[in-house]
Design a protein around this motif. Structure first.
Motif, PDB file in Angstrom:
ATOM      1  N   ASP A 113       0.819  -1.203   0.000  1.00 29.42           N
ATOM      2  CA  ASP A 113       0.000   0.000   0.000  1.00 29.42           C
ATOM      3  C   ASP A 113       0.858   1.260   0.000  1.00 29.42           C
ATOM      4  OD1 ASP A 113      -2.673  -0.240  -0.370  1.00 29.42           O
ATOM      5  OD2 ASP A 113      -3.176  -0.658   1.702  1.00 29.42           O
ATOM      6  N   ILE A 114       1.963   1.228   0.747  1.00 29.26           N
ATOM      7  CA  ILE A 114       2.855   2.388   0.761  1.00 29.26           C
ATOM      8  C   ILE A 114       3.358   2.677  -0.644  1.00 29.26           C
ATOM      9  CG2 ILE A 114       5.154   3.179   1.477  1.00 29.26           C
ATOM     10  CD1 ILE A 114       4.621   1.893   4.184  1.00 29.26           C
ATOM     11  N   LEU A 115       3.781   1.615  -1.339  1.00 30.88           N
ATOM     12  CA  LEU A 115       4.276   1.795  -2.700  1.00 30.88           C
ATOM     13  C   LEU A 115       3.163   2.162  -3.664  1.00 30.88           C
ATOM     14  CD1 LEU A 115       6.769  -1.184  -3.075  1.00 30.88           C
ATOM     15  CD2 LEU A 115       7.301   1.205  -2.636  1.00 30.88           C
ATOM     16  N   ASP A 116       2.088   1.372  -3.625  1.00 26.71           N
ATOM     17  CA  ASP A 116       1.019   1.504  -4.609  1.00 26.71           C
ATOM     18  C   ASP A 116       0.287   2.832  -4.461  1.00 26.71           C
ATOM     19  OD1 ASP A 116      -0.895   1.104  -6.490  1.00 26.71           O
ATOM     20  OD2 ASP A 116      -1.855  -0.598  -5.529  1.00 26.71           O
ATOM     21  N   THR A 117      -0.297   3.060  -3.288  1.00 27.88           N
ATOM     22  CA  THR A 117      -1.121   4.248  -3.096  1.00 27.88           C
ATOM     23  C   THR A 117      -0.302   5.522  -3.167  1.00 27.88           C
ATOM     24  OG1 THR A 117      -2.543   2.938  -1.652  1.00 27.88           O
ATOM     25  CG2 THR A 117      -2.832   5.316  -1.600  1.00 27.88           C
ATOM     26  N   THR A 118       0.819   5.543  -2.464  1.00 24.06           N
ATOM     27  CA  THR A 118       1.627   6.753  -2.442  1.00 24.06           C
ATOM     28  C   THR A 118       2.151   7.080  -3.836  1.00 24.06           C
ATOM     29  OG1 THR A 118       2.287   6.189  -0.187  1.00 24.06           O
ATOM     30  CG2 THR A 118       3.535   7.919  -1.293  1.00 24.06           C
ATOM     31  N   GLY A 119       2.649   6.062  -4.532  1.00 22.81           N
ATOM     32  CA  GLY A 119       3.158   6.284  -5.879  1.00 22.81           C
ATOM     33  C   GLY A 119       2.078   6.756  -6.833  1.00 22.81           C
ATOM     34  N   THR A 120       0.903   6.141  -6.734  1.00 28.58           N
ATOM     35  CA  THR A 120      -0.202   6.544  -7.612  1.00 28.58           C
ATOM     36  C   THR A 120      -0.648   7.965  -7.317  1.00 28.58           C
ATOM     37  OG1 THR A 120      -0.973   4.251  -7.755  1.00 28.58           O
ATOM     38  CG2 THR A 120      -2.536   5.977  -8.364  1.00 28.58           C
ATOM     39  N   MET A 121      -0.747   8.312  -6.023  1.00 24.45           N
ATOM     40  CA  MET A 121      -1.171   9.663  -5.671  1.00 24.45           C
ATOM     41  C   MET A 121      -0.190  10.705  -6.179  1.00 24.45           C
ATOM     42  SD  MET A 121      -2.867   9.636  -1.900  1.00 24.45           S
ATOM     43  CE  MET A 121      -4.347   8.700  -1.537  1.00 24.45           C
ATOM     44  N   TYR A 122       1.110  10.442  -6.013  1.00 24.87           N
ATOM     45  CA  TYR A 122       2.111  11.393  -6.492  1.00 24.87           C
ATOM     46  C   TYR A 122       2.031  11.554  -8.009  1.00 24.87           C
ATOM     47  CZ  TYR A 122       4.806  12.566  -2.327  1.00 24.87           C
ATOM     48  OH  TYR A 122       5.201  13.089  -1.124  1.00 24.87           O
ATOM     49  N   SER A 123       1.904  10.436  -8.727  1.00 27.09           N
ATOM     50  CA  SER A 123       1.875  10.524 -10.185  1.00 27.09           C
ATOM     51  C   SER A 123       0.622  11.233 -10.670  1.00 27.09           C
ATOM     52  CB  SER A 123       1.977   9.123 -10.800  1.00 27.09           C
ATOM     53  OG  SER A 123       0.884   8.312 -10.397  1.00 27.09           O
ATOM     54  N   MET A 124      -0.533  10.964 -10.031  1.00 24.43           N
ATOM     55  CA  MET A 124      -1.765  11.630 -10.433  1.00 24.43           C
ATOM     56  C   MET A 124      -1.753  13.114 -10.054  1.00 24.43           C
ATOM     57  SD  MET A 124      -3.643   9.490 -12.077  1.00 24.43           S
ATOM     58  CE  MET A 124      -2.084   8.864 -12.725  1.00 24.43           C
ATOM     59  N   ALA A 125      -1.181  13.424  -8.884  1.00 25.76           N
ATOM     60  CA  ALA A 125      -1.078  14.835  -8.485  1.00 25.76           C
ATOM     61  C   ALA A 125      -0.177  15.597  -9.446  1.00 25.76           C
ATOM     62  CB  ALA A 125      -0.552  14.936  -7.062  1.00 25.76           C
ATOM     63  N   ARG A 126       0.911  14.952  -9.889  1.00 28.53           N
ATOM     64  CA  ARG A 126       1.801  15.591 -10.867  1.00 28.53           C
ATOM     65  C   ARG A 126       1.080  15.780 -12.198  1.00 28.53           C
ATOM     66  NH1 ARG A 126       6.984  16.658 -11.203  1.00 28.53           N
ATOM     67  NH2 ARG A 126       7.438  15.571  -9.249  1.00 28.53           N
ATOM     68  N   PHE A 127       0.306  14.765 -12.606  1.00 25.70           N
ATOM     69  CA  PHE A 127      -0.451  14.843 -13.853  1.00 25.70           C
ATOM     70  C   PHE A 127      -1.451  15.989 -13.796  1.00 25.70           C
ATOM     71  CE2 PHE A 127      -3.356  12.235 -16.880  1.00 25.70           C
ATOM     72  CZ  PHE A 127      -2.946  13.017 -17.950  1.00 25.70           C
ATOM     73  N   ALA A 128      -2.031  16.214 -12.605  1.00 27.05           N
ATOM     74  CA  ALA A 128      -3.020  17.284 -12.442  1.00 27.05           C
ATOM     75  C   ALA A 128      -2.373  18.641 -12.203  1.00 27.05           C
ATOM     76  CB  ALA A 128      -3.952  16.951 -11.275  1.00 27.05           C
ATOM     77  N   GLY A 129      -1.050  18.686 -12.088  1.00 30.48           N
ATOM     78  CA  GLY A 129      -0.357  19.949 -11.879  1.00 30.48           C
ATOM     79  C   GLY A 129      -0.409  20.449 -10.459  1.00 30.48           C
ATOM     80  N   ALA A 130      -0.574  19.534  -9.480  1.00 24.02           N
ATOM     81  CA  ALA A 130      -0.703  19.934  -8.081  1.00 24.02           C
ATOM     82  C   ALA A 130       0.580  19.729  -7.284  1.00 24.02           C
ATOM     83  CB  ALA A 130      -1.835  19.154  -7.410  1.00 24.02           C
ATOM     84  N   ILE A 131       1.672  19.340  -7.940  1.00 23.47           N
ATOM     85  CA  ILE A 131       2.931  19.080  -7.247  1.00 23.47           C
ATOM     86  C   ILE A 131       3.695  20.390  -7.027  1.00 23.47           C
ATOM     87  CG2 ILE A 131       5.244  18.126  -7.567  1.00 23.47           C
ATOM     88  CD1 ILE A 131       3.497  15.999  -6.645  1.00 23.47           C
ATOM     89  N   ASP A 132       4.222  20.568  -5.826  1.00 24.58           N
ATOM     90  CA  ASP A 132       5.128  21.666  -5.527  1.00 24.58           C
ATOM     91  C   ASP A 132       6.545  21.178  -5.837  1.00 24.58           C
ATOM     92  OD1 ASP A 132       6.873  23.508  -4.370  1.00 24.58           O
ATOM     93  OD2 ASP A 132       5.497  23.989  -2.736  1.00 24.58           O
ATOM     94  N   GLU A 133       7.162  21.701  -6.896  1.00 23.69           N
ATOM     95  CA  GLU A 133       8.461  21.212  -7.336  1.00 23.69           C
ATOM     96  C   GLU A 133       9.556  21.462  -6.296  1.00 23.69           C
ATOM     97  OE1 GLU A 133       8.970  19.341  -9.777  1.00 23.69           O
ATOM     98  OE2 GLU A 133       7.023  19.498 -10.765  1.00 23.69           O
ATOM     99  N   ARG A 134       9.372  22.480  -5.457  1.00 22.47           N
ATOM    100  CA  ARG A 134      10.399  22.784  -4.459  1.00 22.47           C
ATOM    101  C   ARG A 134      10.410  21.746  -3.351  1.00 22.47           C
ATOM    102  NH1 ARG A 134      10.456  25.406   0.369  1.00 22.47           N
ATOM    103  NH2 ARG A 134       8.256  25.931   0.167  1.00 22.47           N
TER     104      ARG A 134
END
Length: 570
Positions: free
Chosen positions: A340-361
């Motif tokens: 779950d740590i790998l799956d959920t966290t990785g998916t959330m990060y990738s989807m947040a990046r796809f949606a433009g919600a990632i803070d690059e800093r």
């Protein structure tokens, strides 16, 4: 007023309402409004996500019901795990119907809450891969696995609350960032192959392969009446002649893949529904409702079409006495937690990046703490409904690609899942050969992570390959993860010891090509809210940029620089 003008005006009115400000729609006036987010676009995106992942309702119920749920197999039928016991199989059909309701309900609740509280266009549901591990390794087909179904649900319930605690202290985020990159990438790929193998088998797929005697796995594809009674394998003369298998391959596999190639929305659902509709008439060779007691029971439920099926067998089915299953319970719990740590966290990060919600800093995304907490609590609530662990879905990308940028997308997806609760007879009547090729296609999509693995350095490549290979070959996600992590520690730990012992003289020639790894990852171990609380900030739950009375070091230095500049001009 034209239709386009009405759409524009409605988008504007909603954006300026409290709803628009809560979800940070464009023109809402929120300091961090999300550009390009409009009310009707968000609703359309939510429906796109639902149609991309609605298959989970039938697939999860098909896979998880293979455990037998809370049904008890009589002692006299244990030799074949009740595969021919009609009374037991009727009970399993009830469990499958319960799981249709449970899957739709927990997907509706968790996805809606993700949108409402985390404001992210990410959908949640019982996870593919995790449900297969739960069904075929932890509980086993008809309860022949490591621990009983009720004890497995207890492991899932406990995992959810442990997840919640790890999220609060920031350990979950740190673990996800600290794991070697090769293992993280290989895990998704290995789960993809694991799902593909399940989709090719008889129990939850099209029946193309089966366990062999002289070989570990053999070609199959025959009708049930052509199994050799002595070996349990297909007769050679009847292999690859199963009508249901070919319907599943061409209508559920080839057609779905072609529709996906042409970017047709809801391609997976179209393929599943087509195979299901072909399989519903009772007079055909591919019918899902044969003229047997079991077939008649399923057909009687199917004829109701629209009805609410209450959860009868699985509600709060946990078993808290785990004294006789200590080590196996621990293995299942740790594997659920790690995957779950790998799956959920990785998916959330990738989807947040796809949606433009990632803070690059900071490499974090807006609403991350709330998103992790919603996910963790959903895992425990889902177990109370009899469901395997809930996780974020990559199919959320379908909605994001349609323009979804805020939690309104997830709220719309959640509402659609809630409506599907009342169509349980339809979802419960989708056969395994209708969803088998879906598992293969999902596996193919997950396997693309292999392209990003560092194959140049053996210290990264070999552990990654073992992780990928061991998962399908042992029919266990846990064993694949164990093989990958232990081989990574052994190879890279030995190389590190040799380097230190030799004073830096014995070093792999291309060590500089290895993926960098350190436990001390950027951002530290503890979450920002804990750091703010430690500094004495009373409203520590607010991000620094949302609190007009506090500044981060970067913003403070910027303000000081502005004052110095103004002073020079004066």
């Amino acid at each position: 007023m034209g239709f386009k003008s009405w759409i524009h005006d409605t988008n504007l009115r909603v954006a300026r309402s409290p709803v628009g400000r809560w979800f940070r729609l464009e023109n809402s006036g929120h300091p961090k409004e999300r550009k390009g987010s409009f009310f009707f676009t968000e609703l359309r995106a939510g429906l796109a996500t639902f149609f991309a992942m609605a298959y989970i309702i039938s697939v999860n119920s098909n896979i998880t019901s293979e455990t037998g749920g809370t049904c008890i197999c009589p002692a006299e039928s244990m030799n074949d795990h009740c595969a021919t016991n009609t009374e037991y199989l009727l009970c399993v059909q009830e469990v499958k119907r319960d799981l249709v309701t449970a899957t739709a309900a927990i997907a509706a609740l968790s996805t809606f809450c993700m949108g409402l509280f985390a404001n992210l266009p990410i959908a949640l549901a019982p996870g593919m891969g995790l449900n297969a591990y739960f069904a075929y390794t932890v509980v086993g087909v008809h309860g022949a696995g490591m621990i009983p179904y009720r004890v497995a649900l207890t492991a899932v319930f406990v995992e959810g609350w442990v997840f919640f605690g790890l999220t609060l202290i920031g350990m979950r985020q740190w673990l996800a960032r600290a794991l070697p990159a090769s293992i993280k990438l290989a895990t998704g790929c290995g789960i993809g192959l694991y799902l593909a193998l399940i989709g090719l088998t008889y129990s939850a797929g099209i029946g193309l392969v089966q366990g062999g005697v002289d070989t570990p796995i053999e070609l199959a594809g025959c009708a049930n009446q052509y199994f050799d009674p002595d070996t349990g394998l297909c007769l050679n003369s009847e292999k690859m002649r199963s009508a249901t298998m070919w319907v599943g391959i061409f209508c559920g596999g080839v057609l779905t893949a072609l529709l996906m190639m042409y970017r047709v929305k809801g391609a997976v659902i179209i393929g599943i529904l087509l195979v299901s509709i072909i399989s519903w008439p009772r007079t055909t060779p591919v019918t899902y409702f044969p003229y047997t007691d079991l077939g008649t029971s399923m057909f009687d439920f199917f004829k109701k079409v629209v009805t609410f099926h209450p959860i009868k067998h699985l509600l709060v089915a946990q078993e808290w006495d785990i004294s006789g299953h200590g080590s196996q319970f621990g293995l299942a719990f740790i594997t659920f937690l790690y995957v779950d740590i790998l799956d959920t966290t990785g998916t959330m990060y990738s989807m947040a990046r796809f949606a433009g919600a990632i803070d690059e800093r900071t490499q974090d995304f807006e609403g991350s703490a709330a998103a992790y907490m919603v996910d963790a609590i959903s895992i425990s609530i889902g177990s109370l409904l009899g469901s395997p662990p809930v996780t974020a879905f990559v199919e959320s990308g379908a909605g994001i690609s349609e323009g979804g940028k805020t939690g309104l997308t997830s709220c719309m997806t959640g509402i659609a899942f809630f409506i599907s609760v009342f169509f349980a007879p339809i979802f419960a009547s989708i056969p395994a050969w209708a969803t088998g090729c879906t598992l293969v296609i999902v596996g193919a999509l997950m396997a693309k992570a292999a392209a990003d693995i560092n194959w140049r350095y053996y210290g990264d490549a070999i552990p990654a390959f073992l992780t990928i290979a061991i998962m399908p070959f042992t029919y266990s996600i846990a064993y694949g993860l164990i093989a990958g992590i232990l081989s990574y520690i052994t190879l890279n730990g030995t190389a590190w010891i040799l380097e230190k012992a030799s004073g830096g003289r014995i070093v792999p020639p291309n060590r500089d090509e290895s993926d960098p790894w350190s436990w001390n990852v950027p951002g530290g171990m503890f979450p920002p809210w804990m750091k703010r609380a430690a500094k004495g900030q009373k409203d520590f739950w607010r991000r620094d940029e949302e609190n007009p009375g506090s500044y981060s070091p970067e913003s403070l230095s910027s303000v000081q620089q502005d004052h110095r500049t103004i002073g020079k001009h004066q």
